[in-house]
Design a protein around this motif. Structure first.
Motif, PDB file in Angstrom:
ATOM      1  N   LEU B   3       0.808  -1.208  -0.036  1.00 10.20           N
ATOM      2  CA  LEU B   3      -0.098  -0.210  -0.007  1.00 10.20           C
ATOM      3  C   LEU B   3       0.967   1.195   0.075  1.00 10.20           C
ATOM      4  O   LEU B   3       1.868   1.302   0.580  1.00 10.20           O
ATOM      5  CB  LEU B   3      -0.768   0.133   1.121  1.00 10.20           C
ATOM      6  CG  LEU B   3      -2.162  -0.889   1.297  1.00 10.20           C
ATOM      7  CD1 LEU B   3      -2.873  -0.715   2.454  1.00 10.20           C
ATOM      8  CD2 LEU B   3      -3.030  -0.693   0.115  1.00 10.20           C
ATOM      9  N   ASP B   4       0.380   2.256  -0.570  1.00  9.63           N
ATOM     10  CA  ASP B   4       1.060   3.439  -0.731  1.00  9.63           C
ATOM     11  C   ASP B   4       1.358   4.190   0.700  1.00  9.63           C
ATOM     12  O   ASP B   4       0.258   4.167   1.419  1.00  9.63           O
ATOM     13  CB  ASP B   4       0.281   4.491  -1.643  1.00  9.63           C
ATOM     14  CG  ASP B   4       0.969   5.690  -1.847  1.00  9.63           C
ATOM     15  OD1 ASP B   4       2.137   5.918  -1.458  1.00  9.63           O
ATOM     16  OD2 ASP B   4       0.587   6.732  -2.817  1.00  9.63           O
ATOM     17  N   PRO B   5       2.287   4.430   1.043  1.00 13.25           N
ATOM     18  CA  PRO B   5       2.396   5.136   2.450  1.00 13.25           C
ATOM     19  C   PRO B   5       1.713   6.422   2.772  1.00 13.25           C
ATOM     20  O   PRO B   5       1.284   6.979   3.834  1.00 13.25           O
ATOM     21  CB  PRO B   5       3.953   5.339   2.838  1.00 13.25           C
ATOM     22  CG  PRO B   5       4.528   5.004   1.625  1.00 13.25           C
ATOM     23  CD  PRO B   5       3.567   4.267   0.667  1.00 13.25           C
ATOM     24  N   ALA B   6       1.358   7.035   1.703  1.00 11.34           N
ATOM     25  CA  ALA B   6       0.542   8.414   1.549  1.00 11.34           C
ATOM     26  C   ALA B   6      -0.904   7.892   2.080  1.00 11.34           C
ATOM     27  O   ALA B   6      -1.525   8.828   2.535  1.00 11.34           O
ATOM     28  CB  ALA B   6       0.450   8.933   0.157  1.00 11.34           C
ATOM     29  N   ILE B   7      -1.184   6.750   1.701  1.00  9.44           N
ATOM     30  CA  ILE B   7      -2.721   6.512   2.230  1.00  9.44           C
ATOM     31  C   ILE B   7      -2.646   6.521   3.816  1.00  9.44           C
ATOM     32  O   ILE B   7      -3.514   7.071   4.565  1.00  9.44           O
ATOM     33  CB  ILE B   7      -3.110   5.010   1.884  1.00  9.44           C
ATOM     34  CG1 ILE B   7      -3.206   5.052   0.293  1.00  9.44           C
ATOM     35  CG2 ILE B   7      -4.185   4.606   2.421  1.00  9.44           C
ATOM     36  CD1 ILE B   7      -3.669   3.384   0.148  1.00  9.44           C
ATOM     37  N   ASP B   9      -0.640   8.158   5.842  1.00  7.06           N
ATOM     38  CA  ASP B   9      -0.705   9.736   6.255  1.00  7.06           C
ATOM     39  C   ASP B   9      -1.724  10.467   6.094  1.00  7.06           C
ATOM     40  O   ASP B   9      -2.116  11.138   7.052  1.00  7.06           O
ATOM     41  CB  ASP B   9       0.556  10.217   5.472  1.00  7.06           C
ATOM     42  CG  ASP B   9       1.940   9.636   5.783  1.00  7.06           C
ATOM     43  OD1 ASP B   9       2.859   9.824   4.834  1.00  7.06           O
ATOM     44  OD2 ASP B   9       2.238   9.281   6.706  1.00  7.06           O
ATOM     45  N   TRP B  10      -2.248  10.149   4.970  1.00  3.57           N
ATOM     46  CA  TRP B  10      -3.544  11.146   4.778  1.00  3.57           C
ATOM     47  C   TRP B  10      -4.836  10.510   4.918  1.00  3.57           C
ATOM     48  O   TRP B  10      -5.915  11.409   4.843  1.00  3.57           O
ATOM     49  CB  TRP B  10      -3.439  11.438   3.295  1.00  3.57           C
ATOM     50  CG  TRP B  10      -2.394  12.406   2.693  1.00  3.57           C
ATOM     51  CD1 TRP B  10      -1.157  12.109   2.194  1.00  3.57           C
ATOM     52  CD2 TRP B  10      -2.398  13.889   3.345  1.00  3.57           C
ATOM     53  NE1 TRP B  10      -0.281  13.043   2.143  1.00  3.57           N
ATOM     54  CE2 TRP B  10      -0.760  14.232   2.827  1.00  3.57           C
ATOM     55  CE3 TRP B  10      -3.119  14.699   3.721  1.00  3.57           C
ATOM     56  CZ2 TRP B  10      -0.212  15.305   2.817  1.00  3.57           C
ATOM     57  CZ3 TRP B  10      -2.747  15.957   3.986  1.00  3.57           C
ATOM     58  CH2 TRP B  10      -1.321  16.386   3.566  1.00  3.57           C
ATOM     59  N   VAL B  11      -4.992   9.261   5.506  1.00  2.18           N
ATOM     60  CA  VAL B  11      -6.401   8.579   5.621  1.00  2.18           C
ATOM     61  C   VAL B  11      -6.440   8.105   7.035  1.00  2.18           C
ATOM     62  O   VAL B  11      -7.291   8.491   7.832  1.00  2.18           O
ATOM     63  CB  VAL B  11      -6.678   7.489   4.367  1.00  2.18           C
ATOM     64  CG1 VAL B  11      -8.063   7.291   4.918  1.00  2.18           C
ATOM     65  CG2 VAL B  11      -6.698   8.103   3.260  1.00  2.18           C
ATOM     66  N   LEU B  12      -5.441   7.311   7.114  1.00  4.20           N
ATOM     67  CA  LEU B  12      -5.478   6.667   8.606  1.00  4.20           C
ATOM     68  C   LEU B  12      -5.310   7.622   9.658  1.00  4.20           C
ATOM     69  O   LEU B  12      -6.200   7.558  10.634  1.00  4.20           O
ATOM     70  CB  LEU B  12      -4.035   5.629   8.589  1.00  4.20           C
ATOM     71  CG  LEU B  12      -4.365   4.541   9.616  1.00  4.20           C
ATOM     72  CD1 LEU B  12      -5.225   3.632   9.208  1.00  4.20           C
ATOM     73  CD2 LEU B  12      -2.980   3.835   9.890  1.00  4.20           C
TER      74      LEU B  12
END
Lengths: 292, 251
Positions: B3-7, B9-12
């Motif tokens: 999974l993209d780490p941006a997920i 940072d910006w969702v979780l």
């Protein structure tokens, strides 16, 4: 003089918590005033805003209890500025206390009744009205008011005890005994109430029942000196009235054993008290010899 | 699967932070809105009378002498048969909350509390489905059956992806049940920020009748009292006392 702010604060908190006088520590107004003032003035981080006002309340009450009206008034003004009496029944109670401290009982009762109109089940306000009546010496009205209060708040031990003391002041022993019975119903394992009940019973002539309650008090609290005295005194009173003890519940043999127990225990307890109790010991011996 | 780490940072984290803050907000809003419960004298008297009846039946009554017990028993049984202690004597059957002002207030309180709980939940759920749908967010550490796939992978309908990969809405549900301990840490015990308690409350009957039919209660209390007997603890107290000190009668 060493003082520890934390222990003082803990004591003050314990005094604030709950109406059950069995759980709270002994209330010494001078000490409370002293420690509370120190904590409040020290400006340390021990208390937050909310607790500060609770401490102010304790200061006001303790100040009026010790007669320090100026301190009480100054802190009360601060409280009233923040919590106006027309919105808060706690402030009304304190305002009424201020009037009581200067002897203006009628104004105090007015304040209390106005606050009661808004919050009729506030126990503190009811009680203040009754104490105002008692302080003015209007005992009959105080008794009537207290009876009406207890008709609603039947489980208030403080109220029943106050009523019994009012009755005793009027020498109405049977009614005082009734009040103590209510208290015993509510706290059956407390030996002090059995003691008081036994004292009242003895005072109006029910010596046998008093003897039983002294025994019960001893059962609940070993080596209770007052109970021993009570036992011996009631046995002697019974002996002088009625010789063999037939037809009564407690026969002579039991009474003799109890009397012996009381005397021996009393002597041993006082003997343990050491050299300081020399005078007491001689008095005790003389008393025991007197009507052996 | 990676999974993209941006997920992360910006969702979780944003979802979690938002839920914590909304919970704190709910807690303070409830505190501001809740009013002191108003009790009246007659109501207090009613409950206290019942308590007194129960006290008389309890073990504590054995400490008072028999005549005192008898007097009280007779008084209370006669009084409970009348409507002396009942708050609203003209009521027939269970009370109608519409008529009783105290009942009205209680209903309003309940409704207000429900609103405070319900609105944030709905808002957050719609926010999440609007912004954060169409991808999987986390991998659950525990295995699940295939049936959960439809629920937990809404918006990412693939056939053979593991059920343990779930969407953001399920992260919301996980948080809903799990943030309770964090709330306890921040707000102390007994806070109003928890979502699970209100769900339990909503399942309970919202039209609870707190005031049951008082005359029936008094009637049953009277019957219990009629049956109450008294074994005075004062009988034999002398022998027990002497035994306590290791003596007997005549010793």
């Amino acid at each position: 003089m060493v003082f520890n702010a934390r222990t003082d604060l803990a004591e003050l908190r314990a005094l604030r918590g709950g109406l059950d006088s069995n759980a709270a520590p002994f209330y010494d107004p001078a000490h409370v005033l002293d420690s509370a003032l120190r904590i409040v003035k020290s400006n340390s981080g021990l208390i937050d805003e909310v607790e500060k006002w609770a401490l102010y309340e304790q200061i006001v009450v303790a100040a009026y209890d010790t007669g320090d009206v100026t301190t009480g008034n100054s802190y009360l003004d601060q409280i009233l500025a923040k919590f106006p009496p027309k919105d808060s029944s706690r402030s009304s109670r304190l305002l009424g206390l201020q009037f009581e401290s200067t002897g203006q009982f009628d104004k105090a009762v007015e304040v209390y009744e106005a606050a009661l109109a808004k919050d009729e089940s506030n126990i503190g306000l009811h009680k203040r009205i009754i104490t105002a009546l008692r302080a003015q010496g209007r005992k009959q009205e105080a008794i009537e008011g207290l009876v009406r209060y207890l008709d609603v708040f039947m489980s208030d031990i403080e109220g029943w005890l106050e009523l019994s003391s009012l009755y005793l002041g009027e020498l109405m022993y049977q009614q005082a005994a009734f009040c103590l019975e209510e208290v015993i119903l509510l706290r059956p394992s407390n030996h002090l109430y059995h003691l008081r009940y036994a004292d009242i019973l003895f005072s109006f002539g029910q010596v046998e029942l008093a003897l039983k309650h002294y025994c019960r008090a001893l059962e609940l609290c070993t080596d209770n000196v007052r109970a021993f005295y009570g036992i011996r005194t009631s046995i002697l009173a019974l002996a002088s009235k009625n010789d063999k003890g037939r037809g009564t519940q407690v026969d002579v043999e039991t009474r003799d054993s109890l009397k012996k127990l009381a005397e021996e225990q009393l002597s041993s307890l006082y003997a343990k008290a050491g050299k300081d109790a020399a005078t007491i010991n001689t008095i005790l011996k003389a008393w025991i010899q007197e009507r052996a | 699967m990676y999974l993209d780490p941006a997920i992360r940072d910006w969702v979780l984290f944003p979802i979690m932070i938002v839920m914590v803050l909304v919970g704190v907000l709910r807690h303070h809003a409830t505190q501001l809105m809740s009013s002191m419960p108003k009790s009246d004298l007659k109501g207090v008297r009613e409950t206290q009378a019942l308590m007194r009846g129960r006290l008389l039946r309890s073990l504590g009554a054995f400490d008072i002498p028999y005549p005192a017990f008898q007097a009280r028993k007779q008084y209370l049984t006669t009084q409970f048969a009348t409507t002396n202690y009942i708050k609203s004597p003209n009521q027939t059957g269970p009370p109608n909350p519409m008529a009783d002002p105290a009942g009205m207030e209680m209903m309003m309180e309940g409704m207000k509390k429900n609103m405070v709980m319900l609105v944030p939940q709905t808002v957050i759920m719609s926010w999440i489905t609007f912004f954060f749908s169409g991808f999987v967010l986390i991998k659950l550490p525990f295995p699940l059956t295939v049936r959960f796939k439809a629920m937990l992978q809404r918006g990412v309908e693939t056939f053979d992806m593991d059920v343990t990969w779930v969407s953001s809405l399920s992260w919301y549900f996980l948080n809903l049940f799990g943030l309770k301990s964090i709330y306890t840490l921040i707000l102390g015990e007994d806070n109003a920020a928890d979502g699970t308690k209100d769900m339990a409350q909503m399942q309970m009957n919202p039209m609870q009748q707190p005031q049951q039919d008082m005359s029936k209660i008094f009637q049953s209390e009277k019957e219990f009292l009629d049956l109450a007997d008294h074994q005075s603890v004062l009988v034999g107290v002398e022998e027990r006392l002497l035994a306590k000190y290791g003596r007997t009668i005549g010793g």
